[in-house]
Write an enzyme that holds these catalytic residues in place. Sequence first.
Site, mmCIF file in Angstrom:
data_model
loop_
_atom_site.group_PDB
_atom_site.id
_atom_site.type_symbol
_atom_site.label_atom_id
_atom_site.label_comp_id
_atom_site.label_asym_id
_atom_site.label_seq_id
_atom_site.Cartn_x
_atom_site.Cartn_y
_atom_site.Cartn_z
ATOM 1 N N GLY A 97 1.140 -1.147 -0.323
ATOM 2 C CA GLY A 97 0.208 0.187 0.167
ATOM 3 C C GLY A 97 0.913 1.206 0.203
ATOM 4 N N ASP A 104 -6.665 9.838 15.879
ATOM 5 C CA ASP A 104 -6.666 9.330 14.801
ATOM 6 C C ASP A 104 -7.007 7.890 13.673
ATOM 7 O OD1 ASP A 104 -4.295 9.882 12.209
ATOM 8 O OD2 ASP A 104 -6.344 10.675 12.379
ATOM 9 N N GLY A 153 4.963 7.404 2.590
ATOM 10 C CA GLY A 153 5.756 6.708 1.760
ATOM 11 C C GLY A 153 5.212 5.286 1.362
HETATM 12 N N1 LIG Z 1 -1.107 -5.198 5.271
HETATM 13 C C1 LIG Z 1 -0.431 -4.371 5.622
HETATM 14 N N2 LIG Z 1 -0.152 -4.536 7.253
HETATM 15 C C2 LIG Z 1 1.394 -3.876 7.899
HETATM 16 N N3 LIG Z 1 0.793 -2.904 7.706
HETATM 17 C C3 LIG Z 1 0.257 -2.231 6.506
HETATM 18 N N4 LIG Z 1 0.373 -0.982 6.162
HETATM 19 C C4 LIG Z 1 1.675 -0.042 7.710
HETATM 20 C C5 LIG Z 1 0.484 0.547 8.148
HETATM 21 C C6 LIG Z 1 1.455 1.580 9.099
HETATM 22 C C7 LIG Z 1 1.169 0.672 10.429
HETATM 23 N N5 LIG Z 1 1.501 2.041 10.989
HETATM 24 C C8 LIG Z 1 2.602 2.861 10.440
HETATM 25 N N6 LIG Z 1 2.924 4.115 11.012
HETATM 26 C C9 LIG Z 1 2.848 5.076 10.199
HETATM 27 O O1 LIG Z 1 2.746 5.249 8.909
HETATM 28 N N7 LIG Z 1 3.474 6.298 11.121
HETATM 29 C C10 LIG Z 1 3.606 7.480 10.288
HETATM 30 C C11 LIG Z 1 4.575 7.602 9.118
HETATM 31 C C12 LIG Z 1 4.779 8.629 8.342
HETATM 32 C C13 LIG Z 1 4.526 10.069 9.372
HETATM 33 C C14 LIG Z 1 4.683 9.912 10.387
HETATM 34 C C15 LIG Z 1 4.806 11.147 11.620
HETATM 35 F F1 LIG Z 1 5.953 11.240 11.524
HETATM 36 F F2 LIG Z 1 3.464 12.429 11.214
HETATM 37 F F3 LIG Z 1 4.211 10.755 12.645
HETATM 38 C C16 LIG Z 1 3.974 8.472 11.217
HETATM 39 S S1 LIG Z 1 1.635 2.680 8.556
HETATM 40 C C17 LIG Z 1 0.109 -3.145 5.780
HETATM 41 BR BR1 LIG Z 1 -1.702 -2.177 3.991
#
Ligand SMILES: Nc1ncnc(NCCc2cnc(NC(=O)Nc3cccc(C(F)(F)F)c3)s2)c1Br
Length: 273
Positions: free
Chosen positions: A21, A137, A26
Amino acid sequence: ASAVAQKRWNLSDFDIGKPLGRGKFGHVYLAREKRSNHIVALKVLFKSQLQQSQVEHQLRREVEIQSHLRNPNILRLYGYFYDQKRVYLILEYAARGELYKELQKCKYFSERRAATYVASLARALIYCHGKHVIHRDIKPENLLIGAQGELKIADFGWSVHTFNRRRTMCGTLDYLPPEMVESVEHDASVDIWSLGILCYEFLYGVPPFEAMEHSDTYRRIVQVDLKFPPKPIVSPSAKDLISQMLVKESSQRLPLHKLLEHPWIVQNADPSG
Ligand SMILES: Nc1ncnc(NCCc2cnc(NC(=O)Nc3cccc(C(F)(F)F)c3)s2)c1Br
């Protein structure tokens, strides 16, 4: 602890697989840690984007908060590492992917599926609030589905320990409670409001205060302009629960442990979650 809990990681420790995804900062890839063969999700963030959005502190907070959370309905963040240009988050892999895609496909969920999801989210939030963490959120884009169909809250990028509360806004307003759109003091009850928005969206396929213009959404939120469409048909009990969560006065919102005793949840949620 599993090999994934090792301290110092780098990209050569992983075989990178298919893209899972794309987020605002990113892409996410399926990956396998070579030594343990452990399957993970690897989120790749560009330092340049994090710097220009001035969110590095939020990322550090997310990693710190997530390192203390262990709950079946919270997606694990095992660790992180970085190189010259990028930061990598080592995440639990949710085998059935993103909830918002499932909601788009189904249009809306059955009352049993909606209640099962809401109950598991309530249990995860009770756990977080017990550790003085508010997510802030909660929305479909931040919910993933595990291999057994269980819901997992992800992306604590906006979460805080309830000792320091200030933050700036970004992203959709739809899920924000009045006190946040009015930018006044807020506490863990913001997650109760967002869970109420989610419950409505699970049942109707759209959030309750959606409008064409930001200004109209803002007004509908602060006025709690809650309307239930005639279609799809939703039980009065579900509407009662939503009405007890979407209350302007944050102290009057239905507490999460009371939500788990609400008739609609008791009669519709699958106990396994
Ligand atoms: N099938 C899947 N199995 C597992 N994961 C998947 N996708 C990722 C889900 C996430 C979990 N945690 C995340 N955390 C952040 O993105 N943090 C983030 C990112 C940028 C800036 C920032 C900030 F700096 F603004 F805080 C904080 S994304 C999928 Br699809």
